[in-house]
Design a protein around this motif. Structure first.
Motif: not given
Lengths: 447, 150
Positions: A227-230, A253-259
Motif C-alpha cells: 500500500x505505501x510503496x505504491x 502512471x506507474x506507481x498508481x498502477x501498483x496501487x
C-alpha cells in the motif's frame, strides 16, 4: 466484550451511523438536483448540498475508525483503555465541530478547498480531538501487549493526523495549494487510511476465521507494504495537470498502477483466511461485509482507479463523470463497507446480545452494494460519453450534460436503493432487539 | 515461502521501504514546489488582486460545483481555461466585463437548467476573481485540457 472500556465504541458508532444517514440523504438530494436542477436552488445551492454530502462522509468514516480503534485496541493490548473520559471528551468535540460545520455551511460560512471547507475553529477542534485520541490510544498500546494489528492501526492513525496539518496550509499560489491539498486527500485515502482498513480487516479475520495470528500479521505487513510503496509515489497521478513537472506523468502512471496490488492482496487475504479458517463464527453478516468490503474495494479503488489513472487516458477523462464513478465505488468498498463490517461485528457484543437477526443486515448489504454498483456503471457510461463529446469532439460542457439526463435519472434510482439499504442497516443495528421467536406462552387452541 | 518471509522480515521491509519512498517523495515535492513557483506559474505575477480573487473563489466554495484544472465537482463547467474559452486571456478589462456580466445574470431561473447562485461581490472582488482565473489559465498544465471546451 472482554473489557468495560470498549463500550465507548458504542457511542462512536451511533454518531457515525447518524452522520451516515445524513450523508446518503444529502447524496440523494444532490442526485435529485442533477435530475431536477431547480430544486432548492435559491435556498440550499448544489455546492452546499455537496459539502454536506462529502463532509458527513469523511467525519463518519473517521468516527468509525476511532470507534473501531477504541473497540479493538483493549482486546489487542489486553488491558482497559487509558482513559474512558478522554474518549468521550474527544467525541463531544467532534460532535460540536460537526454540528458547527453543518450550521455554518447552511448559512454560507465555509472555506473553499474541496473537502476541507470546515471553518478554522472546526479544523482546530478536529486537531485537538485527534491529539486526544492519539494520546489515549498510544498510552493504552504502550502499556499493554503490542501486536502487528495495533502497530499498523496506530501508524495509520498517527500519520493521518499528522497529515491533517496540511489542512491549515493554504498557499496563495493555486498550484502549490493543489499540491499540498493532495497531501491530505490522497495520502489519506490512498495511503494512511489503507493502513487503518488493513488493520481492521486483519482484526476481523483473526476473530472470525480462527486463523493463526502469526499468519494474519505477516500478511498484514506485506499488504501495508504494498500500500505505501505504491501509494506514496502514486500521489503523482494527481500531479498530472495542476502545474507540476511533467515527470509526474510517468511516476504517477506507474506507481498508481501498483496501487491495485494492495487492494487485490486484501481481497485475496480475506477470502483465503475464510477458506483456511476452521472457525464457524455465528456473525455471518460481519463476515459478508468483510468479504464484500475487500472485494468492492478491489473493484472500486483498484479496477476503476486503474481505468483512468494512466496519464494518456487521464488526459481525456480527468474531471469527468468517470472520476465520480470511481470515487463513489472506491469510498463505498474500501471505507464505508469496512466500517459497516466492524459495526456489524461489534454492535451485538456492545449491546450484549448474540448476533441473531442478521437477515436484515445482509439484505442491506446487497441493497447498498447493488445500488452502488449500478450507480458506478451508469456514471461510467455517462463519463464515457462525456469524455468523447467534450474532450474529443470539443462540444461545450452544458451541451454535453444535456445529453446525459437518462444516466442521471438512473443514478438517482441507484442512489435511492443505497439510501434504503443504509436506513435498513441502521435499523437492523438499532431496533431489532428480540430473538426471532419470543418464547411466550403456548398458543391457546381456537385463537 | 514461510521460512524466507517471516513476520519480522515482512515488518522490516514495510518500515524500511516506506521510509525510502517517503524520502524520494519529499525530494520530488521540493523540486516540484520550486518548479511551480519558478516555471509553471511564472507567466503572470501573483499580485494582490490575484490573491484577493483566490479568497473570493474560496469564500463562495465555487469548487463544489465547478472544476478548476479538472479538480472539484462535476456539476458545472471547467473554469481553469474559462478565460481562453471567452477569448479574454490577455485582456484584463474584457475578462472582468465578461465575468461580471455572466455572474450578474445568475441565477437564470430557467426551468430544467442548472442554477448558479447569485453572489454578492464588490467590483474590487469581481476584478480580483477575474484576475485569479486569468492567472490560473496561464499556468503550464502540460497542455491540459485537450480543447477549449474544458
Amino acid at each position: 466484550m472482554k473489557y468495560q472500556s470498549q463500550k465507548v465504541a458504542y457511542a462512536y458508532f451511533l454518531v457515525a451511523m447518524a452522520l451516515f444517514a445524513i450523508q446518503v440523504l444529502g447524496g440523494l438530494l444532490a442526485g435529485w438536483i442533477y435530475v431536477s436542477p431547480n430544486t432548492l436552488s435559491e435556498l440550499v445551492p448544489f455546492n452546499v448540498v455537496r459539502m454536506l454530502h462529502t463532509n458527513a462522509l469523511i467525519v463518519w468514516l473517521l468516527l468509525g475508525f476511532f470507534g473501531a480503534a477504541y473497540y479493538l485496541v483493549p482486546e489487542e493490548s489486553e488491558r482497559e483503555l487509558f482513559s474512558v473520559r478522554l474518549a468521550y471528551i474527544q467525541l463531544a468535540i467532534l460532535v460540536v465541530g460537526t454540528l458547527g460545520a453543518v450550521v455554518s455551511y447552511l448559512v454560507g460560512i465555509h472555506g473553499g478547498r474541496e473537502f476541507l471547507e470546515q471553518p478554522l475553529w472546526v479544523k482546530f477542534g478536529i486537531l485537538v480531538a485527534a491529539v486526544i485520541f492519539l494520546v489515549n490510544i498510544s498510552m493504552t498500546v504502550l502499556a499493554g501487549r503490542k501486536t502487528a494489528i495495533t502497530n499498523i492501526l496506530l501508524m495509520g492513525l498517527w500519520l493521518l493526523s499528522l497529515l491533517w496539518i496540511f489542512a491549515f496550509i493554504n498557499p496563495d499560489n493555486l498550484s502549490l495549494d493543489k499540491m499540498y491539498w493532495w497531501f491530505v486527500v490522497h495520502l489519506w485515502v490512498e495511503a494512511t487510511w489503507e493502513l487503518v482498513m488493513a488493520a481492521i480487516l486483519g482484526y476481523l479475520m483473526l476473530k472470525m476465521t480462527g486463523v493463526d495470528r502469526e499468519v494474519v500479521e505477516k500478511w498484514l505487513y506485506v499488504i501495508v507494504a504494498t500500500a505505501l510503496f505504491s501509494g506514496i509515489l502514486g500521489t503523482g497521478h494527481h500531479f498530472l495537470w495542476i502545474g507540476t513537472p511533467g515527470y509526474w506523468q510517468w511516476v504517477g502512471s506507474i506507481f498508481s498502477t501498483f496501487e491495485v496490488i494492495p487492494f487485490f492482496a486484501m481481497m485475496s487475504f480475506a477470502f483465503v483466511m475464510v477458506w483456511k479458517g476452521r472457525k464457524n463464527h455465528p456473525n455471518k453478516a460481519a463476515l459478508l461485509w468483510s468479504l464484500g468490503a475487500s472485494t468492492v474495494a478491489f473493484f472500486g479503488a483498484g479496477v476503476w482507479g486503474f481505468l483512468h489513472t494512466l496519464h494518456g487516458v487521464n488526459f481525456y477523462t480527468h474531471g469527468t463523470q468517470i472520476t465520480a464513478a470511481h470515487g463513489h465505488l472506491a469510498f463505498y468498498g474500501a471505507y464505508v463497507a469496512m466500517n459497516l463490517a466492524m459495526f456489524s461485528y461489534a454492535m451485538p457484543q456492545l449491546r450484549g446480545r448474540d448476533p441473531y437477526n442478521q437477515v436484515l443486515n445482509m439484505a442491506s448489504f446487497w441493497l447498498m452494494t447493488g445500488g452502488m454498483a449500478f450507480m458506478t456503471f451508469v456514471l461510467t457510461f455517462a463519463g464515457t460519453i462525456q469524455t468523447h463529446m467534450q474532450r474529443i469532439v470539443g462540444d461545450y460542457y452544458m451541451d454535453v450534460q444535456d445529453q446525459l439526463g437518462l444516466f442521471y435519472m438512473m443514478r438517482f434510482g441507484a442512489g435511492a436503493a443505497v439510501v434504503l439499504g443504509a436506513l435498513l442497516f441502521i435499523y437492523s443495528q438499532l431496533v431489532v432487539r428480540r430473538e426471532v421467536i419470543a418464547p411466550g406462552p403456548i398458543a391457546t387452541p381456537g385463537e | 515461502m514461510s521460512e524466507i518471509l517471516t513476520k519480522s522480515r515482512a515488518r522490516n521491509v514495510f518500515y524500511g521501504g516506506s521510509l525510502f519512498f517517503v524520502v524520494v517523495f519529499v525530494a520530488m515535492t521540493v523540486h516540484s514546489h520550486r518548479y511551480i513557483v519558478e516555471t509553471s506559474t511564472a507567466g503572470m505575477p501573483l499580485t494582490d488582486e490575484v490573491r484577493l480573487g483566490k479568497h473570493v473563489w474560496e469564500r463562495a466554495s465555487c469548487i463544489n460545483c465547478h472544476t478548476l484544472h479538472g479538480e472539484g465537482a462535476y456539476f458545472a463547467p471547467e473554469v481553469g481555461n474559462v478565460m481562453t474559452r471567452w477569448g479574454v486571456l490577455d485582456d484584463p478589462e474584457g475578462a472582468y466585463e465578461m465575468l461580471d456580466g455572466w455572474m450578474q445574470a445568475q441565477p437564470s431561473g430557467i426551468e430544467g437548467r442548472r442554477q448558479m447562485p447569485h453572489f454578492d461581490i464588490t467590483e474590487e472582488e469581481m476584478r480580483g476573481l477575474a484576475e485569479f482565473l486569468r492567472w490560473a489559465d496561464q499556468t503550464d498544465t502540460q497542455d491540459w485540457p485537450p480543447n477549449d471546451a474544458g
